[in-house]
Design an enzyme around this catalytic site. Structure first.
Site, PDB file in Angstrom:
ATOM      1  N   ILE A  11       0.826  -1.216   0.000  1.00 50.99           N
ATOM      2  CA  ILE A  11       0.000   0.000   0.000  1.00 50.99           C
ATOM      3  C   ILE A  11       0.854   1.257   0.000  1.00 50.99           C
ATOM      4  CG2 ILE A  11      -0.347   0.288   2.502  1.00 50.99           C
ATOM      5  CD1 ILE A  11      -2.968   0.693  -0.325  1.00 50.99           C
ATOM      6  N   SER A  33      12.154   0.946   6.524  1.00 52.84           N
ATOM      7  CA  SER A  33      11.685  -0.365   6.090  1.00 52.84           C
ATOM      8  C   SER A  33      12.875  -1.301   6.077  1.00 52.84           C
ATOM      9  CB  SER A  33      11.099  -0.242   4.674  1.00 52.84           C
ATOM     10  OG  SER A  33      10.017  -1.085   4.482  1.00 52.84           O
ATOM     11  N   LYS A  87      -5.330   1.850   7.955  1.00 49.94           N
ATOM     12  CA  LYS A  87      -6.436   1.113   8.586  1.00 49.94           C
ATOM     13  C   LYS A  87      -6.070  -0.372   8.661  1.00 49.94           C
ATOM     14  CE  LYS A  87      -7.577  -1.304   5.064  1.00 49.94           C
ATOM     15  NZ  LYS A  87      -7.978  -2.652   4.855  1.00 49.94           N
ATOM     16  N   ASP A 165     -10.160  -7.416   6.921  1.00 52.54           N
ATOM     17  CA  ASP A 165      -9.213  -6.400   6.411  1.00 52.54           C
ATOM     18  C   ASP A 165      -9.884  -5.574   5.305  1.00 52.54           C
ATOM     19  OD1 ASP A 165      -6.115  -5.534   6.114  1.00 52.54           O
ATOM     20  OD2 ASP A 165      -7.048  -5.754   4.147  1.00 52.54           O
TER      21      ASP A 165
HETATM   22  P1  NAP Z   1       2.517  -5.509   3.288  1.00 47.89           P
HETATM   23  O1  NAP Z   1       2.931  -5.082   1.930  1.00 47.89           O
HETATM   24  O2  NAP Z   1       2.470  -6.956   3.603  1.00 47.89           O
HETATM   25  O3  NAP Z   1       3.388  -4.833   4.437  1.00 47.89           O
HETATM   26  C1  NAP Z   1       3.886  -3.522   4.371  1.00 47.89           C
HETATM   27  C2  NAP Z   1       5.309  -3.494   4.884  1.00 47.89           C
HETATM   28  O4  NAP Z   1       5.301  -3.574   6.298  1.00 47.89           O
HETATM   29  C3  NAP Z   1       6.139  -4.668   4.449  1.00 47.89           C
HETATM   30  O5  NAP Z   1       6.647  -4.445   3.154  1.00 47.89           O
HETATM   31  C4  NAP Z   1       7.218  -4.745   5.498  1.00 47.89           C
HETATM   32  O6  NAP Z   1       8.296  -3.915   5.134  1.00 47.89           O
HETATM   33  C5  NAP Z   1       6.529  -4.186   6.725  1.00 47.89           C
HETATM   34  N1  NAP Z   1       6.183  -5.281   7.630  1.00 47.89           N
HETATM   35  C6  NAP Z   1       5.481  -6.387   7.357  1.00 47.89           C
HETATM   36  N2  NAP Z   1       5.381  -7.170   8.440  1.00 47.89           N
HETATM   37  C7  NAP Z   1       6.065  -6.535   9.403  1.00 47.89           C
HETATM   38  C8  NAP Z   1       6.344  -6.847  10.752  1.00 47.89           C
HETATM   39  N3  NAP Z   1       5.892  -7.962  11.315  1.00 47.89           N
HETATM   40  N4  NAP Z   1       7.077  -5.965  11.464  1.00 47.89           N
HETATM   41  C9  NAP Z   1       7.531  -4.831  10.912  1.00 47.89           C
HETATM   42  N5  NAP Z   1       7.298  -4.497   9.619  1.00 47.89           N
HETATM   43  C10 NAP Z   1       6.561  -5.339   8.890  1.00 47.89           C
HETATM   44  O7  NAP Z   1       1.069  -4.917   3.637  1.00 47.89           O
HETATM   45  P2  NAP Z   1       0.180  -3.856   2.844  1.00 47.89           P
HETATM   46  O8  NAP Z   1      -0.718  -4.560   1.905  1.00 47.89           O
HETATM   47  O9  NAP Z   1       0.990  -2.733   2.362  1.00 47.89           O
HETATM   48  O10 NAP Z   1      -0.766  -3.411   4.062  1.00 47.89           O
HETATM   49  C11 NAP Z   1      -0.275  -2.610   5.114  1.00 47.89           C
HETATM   50  C12 NAP Z   1      -1.476  -1.961   5.804  1.00 47.89           C
HETATM   51  O11 NAP Z   1      -2.183  -1.184   4.825  1.00 47.89           O
HETATM   52  C13 NAP Z   1      -2.475  -2.969   6.371  1.00 47.89           C
HETATM   53  O12 NAP Z   1      -2.982  -2.520   7.586  1.00 47.89           O
HETATM   54  C14 NAP Z   1      -3.581  -2.995   5.320  1.00 47.89           C
HETATM   55  O13 NAP Z   1      -4.833  -3.282   5.882  1.00 47.89           O
HETATM   56  C15 NAP Z   1      -3.534  -1.580   4.792  1.00 47.89           C
HETATM   57  N6  NAP Z   1      -4.040  -1.456   3.416  1.00 47.89           N
HETATM   58  C16 NAP Z   1      -3.646  -2.344   2.452  1.00 47.89           C
HETATM   59  C17 NAP Z   1      -4.213  -2.265   1.176  1.00 47.89           C
HETATM   60  C18 NAP Z   1      -3.819  -3.229   0.055  1.00 47.89           C
HETATM   61  O14 NAP Z   1      -4.457  -3.202  -1.004  1.00 47.89           O
HETATM   62  N7  NAP Z   1      -2.822  -4.070   0.226  1.00 47.89           N
HETATM   63  C19 NAP Z   1      -5.157  -1.277   0.895  1.00 47.89           C
HETATM   64  C20 NAP Z   1      -5.472  -0.353   1.870  1.00 47.89           C
HETATM   65  C21 NAP Z   1      -4.924  -0.466   3.140  1.00 47.89           C
HETATM   66  P3  NAP Z   1       9.819  -4.316   5.439  1.00 47.89           P
HETATM   67  O15 NAP Z   1       9.931  -5.805   5.348  1.00 47.89           O
HETATM   68  O16 NAP Z   1      10.585  -3.602   4.382  1.00 47.89           O
HETATM   69  O17 NAP Z   1      10.084  -3.798   6.819  1.00 47.89           O
END
Ligand code: NAP
Length: 304
Positions: A11, A33, A87, A165
Site C-alpha cells: 500500500i 523499512s 487502517k 481487512d
Molecule cells: P505488506 O505489503 O504486507 O506490508 C507492508 C510493509 O510492512 C512490508 O513491506 C514490510 O516492510 C513491513 N512489515 C510487514 N510485516 C512486518 C512486521 N511484522 N514488522 C515490521 N514491519 C513489517 O502490507 P500492505 O498490503 O501494504 O498493508 C499494510 C497496511 O495497509 C495494512 O494494515 C492494510 O490493511 C492496509 N491497506 C492495504 C491495502 C492493500 O491493497 N494491500 C489497501 C489499503 C490499506 P519491510 O519488510 O521492508 O520492513
C-alpha cells in the site's frame, strides 16, 4: 512539512508514495523499512535511528500491518511526532485508546485513516441520507484475496483480521454515512482449517442491515452497499466511487481508489496545523464485536 513513511510494502508503493509526490503539503523526507525503499528518498532500516537523526521530520505515516504497528506508533509519539495510521488503526481497541491518550498528553495528534471514507460518493451519500430513516440494508464485499494480498500470510495470522481487512472498509463507509448508530446482532465467521482468521463472514446489524464479506471471489469484484430508506433507495458501488439513487446513476464511474489517499494526506496536514487527533474507532469496534460474538465455522484450507 516533512514526513516519513514506515513499512514500504504494497500500500505504501501503490498509494502513499504517489499521493505524497503530488501533495502541496508534504515532502517525503525518509522511509523506514527493513527491505523496501523509494527511489531518491533517504532510506532507514530502523525507526529509532531515523527519529534520533531527523528531528526535522514532524510526521510519521505507518504502513505496516496492524500487529507490528502499535510499538512503532508509540515510539514515534514518544519522540514528539504526529502519527498517521493505515487502517485498521490497531490490532486491538485498547491499542487505539492508548495511542489516542499518548497523543493527547503529549499535545500531538494521531490520525486513524479510513481510506474508503474518502471515496468520491461517500460524502454525497451521507448528505442524501441525512434526516432519512434507514429501514434495511445489504453490504456485499466480495474480492479475491490472491489478487489484493498476494502471498501476505499475515492477513490470516492472529491479529491480521482475515476478510475483515477489506470488510472494515465497508464498515468505515457504513458508520460514516448512516444517520443513526447500528450495532451487531449476530455473525458467522468462516475460518479455513489451516488458518487463524476468517476468509468469509456474514453479519447482521440492527436496522435490518446485513453484510456478506468473502475473499474467495474470482472474476468481477464487488464492493457494494444498498440502503433502503423511508424516502428511497441508495446504492454505493465500486467501494463508494459510484452512487445510484432510486436506480438512477448520480455520477460517472471513477477509478475506485483515485483521490482517496490524496484526501487523507490533505486531512493529515489539517490535523497537524490544528494540533488535533482524528481517531474514530467505530469500524474496528464492529469488527471486534464480530470476533467476540461470531459463530465459527471451519471451511476448506486456504493456500496462496
Ligand atoms: P505488506 O505489503 O504486507 O506490508 C507492508 C510493509 O510492512 C512490508 O513491506 C514490510 O516492510 C513491513 N512489515 C510487514 N510485516 C512486518 C512486521 N511484522 N514488522 C515490521 N514491519 C513489517 O502490507 P500492505 O498490503 O501494504 O498493508 C499494510 C497496511 O495497509 C495494512 O494494515 C492494510 O490493511 C492496509 N491497506 C492495504 C491495502 C492493500 O491493497 N494491500 C489497501 C489499503 C490499506 P519491510 O519488510 O521492508 O520492513
Amino acid at each position: 512539512m516533512k514526513i516519513a513513511l514506515v513499512g514500504i510494502g504494497k500500500i505504501a508503493l501503490d498509494q502513499h508514495v504517489p499521493a505524497l509526490r503530488v501533495s502541496p503539503d508534504w515532502e517525503l523526507a525518509a522511509t523506514v523499512s527493513r527491505n523496501g525503499s523509494v527511489d531518491g528518498v533517504e532510506a532507514w532500516r530502523d525507526l529509532d535511528a531515523m527519529l534520533a537523526a531527523r528531528s526535522d521530520i514532524r510526521v510519521i505515516s505507518l504502513c505496516v500491518p496492524p500487529v507490528p504497528r502499535f510499538d512503532l506508533a508509540a515510539k514515534a509519539l514518544q519522540a514528539g511526532r504526529y502519527v498517521m495510521l493505515e487502517k485498521p488503526p490497531g490490532a486491538t481497541l485498547s491499542e487505539c485508546a492508548t495511542l489516542q491518550a499518548m497523543a493527547q498528553s503529549a499535545r500531538l495528534g494521531v490520525f486513524a485513516t479510513w481510506h474508503s471514507r474518502e471515496a468520491a460518493m461517500v460524502a454525497p451519500a451521507k448528505a442524501w441520507l441525512a434526516g432519512k430513516t434507514v429501514t434495511s440494508g445489504r453490504i456485499t464485499w466480495r474480492e479475491d484475496v490472491r489478487k489484493w494480498h498476494p502471498g501476505q500470510d499475515w492477513v490470516f495470522d492472529a491479529g491480521g483480521m482475515g476478510v475483515f481487512d477489506p470488510g472494515i472498509n465497508a464498515l468505515s463507509i457504513l458508520t460514516e454515512i448512516l444517520p443513526c448508530t447500528v450495532h451487531l446482532r449476530a455473525a458467522t465467521l468462516e475460518v479455513p482449517q489451516n488458518r487463524q482468521m476468517p476468509i468469509a463472514a456474514q453479519l447482521d446489524f440492527t436496522n435490518n442491515i446485513s453484510a456478506e464479506f468473502d475473499w474467495r471471489q474470482t472474476g468481477p469484484q464487488t464492493w457494494s452497499i444498498t440502503l433502503e430508506t423511508d424516502q428511497g433507495t441508495l446504492e454505493l458501488h465500486d467501494g463508494g466511487a459510484r452512487m445510484l439513487l432510486n436506480g438512477a446513476p448520480c455520477n460517472e464511474p471513477h477509478n475506485a481508489l483515485s483521490g482517496e489517499y490524496p484526501r487523507l494526506y490533505q486531512r493529515m496536514a489539517q490535523l497537524v496545523r490544528a494540533g488535533e487527533s482524528d481517531m474514530d474507532i467505530r469500524p474496528l469496534t464492529l469488527v471486534a464485536d464480530a470476533f467476540m460474538t461470531g459463530t465459527r465455522v471451519s471451511v476448506d484450507p486456504f493456500h496462496f
